[in-house]
Design an enzyme around this catalytic site. Sequence first.
Site, PDB file in Angstrom:
ATOM      1  N   ASP A  13       0.899  -1.194  -0.078  1.00 16.74           N
ATOM      2  CA  ASP A  13       0.043  -0.072  -0.057  1.00 16.74           C
ATOM      3  C   ASP A  13       1.080   1.277   0.039  1.00 16.74           C
ATOM      4  OD1 ASP A  13      -2.370   1.335  -0.080  1.00 16.74           O
ATOM      5  OD2 ASP A  13      -2.679   1.339   2.062  1.00 16.74           O
ATOM      6  N   TYR A  31       1.046   5.745  -0.444  1.00 19.34           N
ATOM      7  CA  TYR A  31       0.613   6.933   0.106  1.00 19.34           C
ATOM      8  C   TYR A  31       0.675   8.135  -0.554  1.00 19.34           C
ATOM      9  CZ  TYR A  31       0.617   9.897   4.816  1.00 19.34           C
ATOM     10  OH  TYR A  31       0.286  10.514   5.570  1.00 19.34           O
ATOM     11  N   HIS A  59      -4.011  14.023   0.994  1.00 12.50           N
ATOM     12  CA  HIS A  59      -4.139  13.083   2.108  1.00 12.50           C
ATOM     13  C   HIS A  59      -2.910  13.172   2.913  1.00 12.50           C
ATOM     14  CE1 HIS A  59      -5.243   9.627   4.359  1.00 12.50           C
ATOM     15  NE2 HIS A  59      -4.059   8.805   4.107  1.00 12.50           N
ATOM     16  N   ARG A  75       0.975  14.820  13.481  1.00 10.13           N
ATOM     17  CA  ARG A  75       2.262  15.673  13.822  1.00 10.13           C
ATOM     18  C   ARG A  75       1.689  17.136  13.913  1.00 10.13           C
ATOM     19  NH1 ARG A  75       3.560  12.167  10.000  1.00 10.13           N
ATOM     20  NH2 ARG A  75       3.712  13.653   8.498  1.00 10.13           N
ATOM     21  N   GLU A 132     -10.436   3.790   3.909  1.00 13.42           N
ATOM     22  CA  GLU A 132      -9.650   4.591   2.747  1.00 13.42           C
ATOM     23  C   GLU A 132     -10.010   4.288   1.465  1.00 13.42           C
ATOM     24  OE1 GLU A 132      -5.719   5.264   5.533  1.00 13.42           O
ATOM     25  OE2 GLU A 132      -5.464   3.994   4.032  1.00 13.42           O
ATOM     26  N   GLU A 143      -9.345   3.794  -2.045  1.00 20.36           N
ATOM     27  CA  GLU A 143      -8.253   3.647  -2.798  1.00 20.36           C
ATOM     28  C   GLU A 143      -8.358   3.023  -4.025  1.00 20.36           C
ATOM     29  OE1 GLU A 143      -4.972   2.155  -0.823  1.00 20.36           O
ATOM     30  OE2 GLU A 143      -5.613   2.794   1.218  1.00 20.36           O
ATOM     31  N   ASP A 148      -9.174   0.393   1.922  1.00 17.60           N
ATOM     32  CA  ASP A 148      -8.386  -0.222   3.255  1.00 17.60           C
ATOM     33  C   ASP A 148      -8.565   0.409   4.476  1.00 17.60           C
ATOM     34  OD1 ASP A 148      -6.063  -1.394   3.768  1.00 17.60           O
ATOM     35  OD2 ASP A 148      -4.643   0.383   3.868  1.00 17.60           O
ATOM     36  N   ARG A 171      -7.699   3.745  13.503  1.00 17.96           N
ATOM     37  CA  ARG A 171      -6.828   4.714  13.696  1.00 17.96           C
ATOM     38  C   ARG A 171      -6.263   4.829  15.090  1.00 17.96           C
ATOM     39  NH1 ARG A 171      -5.557   5.977   8.567  1.00 17.96           N
ATOM     40  NH2 ARG A 171      -7.412   6.802   7.245  1.00 17.96           N
ATOM     41  N   TYR A 186       2.319   2.852  15.151  1.00 14.22           N
ATOM     42  CA  TYR A 186       3.048   3.014  14.004  1.00 14.22           C
ATOM     43  C   TYR A 186       4.444   3.608  14.136  1.00 14.22           C
ATOM     44  CZ  TYR A 186       2.598   8.186  13.521  1.00 14.22           C
ATOM     45  OH  TYR A 186       2.875   9.554  13.582  1.00 14.22           O
ATOM     46  N   LYS A 217      -4.206  -1.856  10.234  1.00 18.87           N
ATOM     47  CA  LYS A 217      -4.375  -2.087   8.820  1.00 18.87           C
ATOM     48  C   LYS A 217      -4.607  -3.462   8.381  1.00 18.87           C
ATOM     49  CE  LYS A 217      -3.256   2.205   7.188  1.00 18.87           C
ATOM     50  NZ  LYS A 217      -4.139   2.953   6.383  1.00 18.87           N
ATOM     51  N   THR A 224      -8.769  -5.760   4.136  1.00 20.25           N
ATOM     52  CA  THR A 224      -8.640  -4.624   2.808  1.00 20.25           C
ATOM     53  C   THR A 224      -9.662  -5.360   1.814  1.00 20.25           C
ATOM     54  OG1 THR A 224      -6.423  -4.155   3.372  1.00 20.25           O
ATOM     55  CG2 THR A 224      -7.026  -3.793   0.980  1.00 20.25           C
ATOM     56  N   THR A 274      -4.905   6.374   0.263  1.00 18.60           N
ATOM     57  CA  THR A 274      -6.103   7.128   0.096  1.00 18.60           C
ATOM     58  C   THR A 274      -5.873   8.246  -0.891  1.00 18.60           C
ATOM     59  OG1 THR A 274      -6.158   6.636   2.471  1.00 18.60           O
ATOM     60  CG2 THR A 274      -7.602   8.575   1.664  1.00 18.60           C
ATOM     61  N   GLU A 297     -10.180  12.491   7.600  1.00 11.90           N
ATOM     62  CA  GLU A 297     -10.140  13.745   7.302  1.00 11.90           C
ATOM     63  C   GLU A 297     -11.286  14.559   7.241  1.00 11.90           C
ATOM     64  OE1 GLU A 297      -7.598  13.694   3.325  1.00 11.90           O
ATOM     65  OE2 GLU A 297      -8.010  11.620   3.741  1.00 11.90           O
TER      66      GLU A 297
END
Length: 398
Positions: A109, A111, A116, A125, A181, A183, A215, A219, A226, A235, A239, A328, A342
């Site tokens: 997968d 990114y 996103h 962050r 997600e 995708e 996916d 969260r 992570y 994750k 899927t 995503t 989001e």
Amino acid sequence: MTSFGLRTLPYGSFSTAQDPRPRVGVAVANQVLDVSAASAQLLPAYAEVFASGTLDALLAGGPDVWATVRSAVESWVHDARARAVLHAHFHAADAVRMLAPFTVADYVDFYASEPHATAVGRIFRPDGDALTPNWKHLPIGYHGRAGTVVPSGTPIVRPRGQRRTPEGEVVFGPSTRLDIEAEVGFVVGTPSTLGEPVGLDDFDQHVFGIVLVNDWSARDLQAWEYVPLGPFLGKSFATSISPWVVPLAALEHARVAPPVRDVPLLPYLEDGGMPPWGLDLQLQVRLNGEVISEPPYAGMYWTPAQMLAHLSVNGASIRSGDLYASGTVSGPRQKQAGSMLELSNGGREPFPLQDGTTRSFLQDGDEVVISATAPGAEGTRISLGEVRGVVHPSRPST
């Protein structure tokens, strides 16, 4: 089931109540043509390709086989005499049961959406840079779990795991922040040799077609686990992929240039002088029947050709049945976000639904359907199908 018209001609695996054996089918408008049976009658030299009832042998056959079979199917669909001969091999789409279309070998997968990645970076962050320093230099990705890639309609059981509460306590239990997600996935056909990277210009010699992907993501589990190695249990529980694989050959009119890159790329990723492999796909996300987002794929920063080139640049080989997903798909506007993370600004701003309720993340019983379309010939649009799933309550550990 989605009606695909007469141009897309996607491949899948199906069975019927009268005959539970898996067979390869092609979607033709609101019908499914049994290609396993039709090839034995009108294309016997290729009948063995469809004998298993899955797409595995077709994927491994390579570009010449793909082109020959598609040309034959097109002639059968548009020739009244051929359709008459094959009449008994057509089934009503709503009378078939769709199965997993192919055996997933490996799953990766990526990114690849800048909106996103930027939004998620700001949520996860808040005191740092939204994008990590490497993001515009290479397609970031991770290796997922092929064994939990499931066909559309498979129940999604709410996962359990460790999470940290807002107060800092580490607890175990059902995820409270289950997300989606939206995708696009790319299905590898022709394998490569270990130690030999796949170049940008070889993308369509190895990739057979696309599927739609949800996916599913926990969260709260993801946020706790992570660092420092990335996604794992948040994750890997499920899927979902759409049951129909749309060949790249059906997407000729959807090819567009990717966004302008503002950071110079290393030669193995530099695609400025090549025919473009950006794709003008329009996704739609429905929650319990209500459209909550319409993510545009055309703005994806990294193309599938670049993803494949980076995936294999270290000499990693690819296999028939490998699946890699875009990550995503999100656009720059609020209603173009491909995740509830989001849409709800990390859960801080629940969004309203037409039934008077709100959502930050998924509740048990929620159904999510992701569909997509693409430009076709002469100004038309073609369907790319849909992937759906319903959230089921967590199952206690025994």
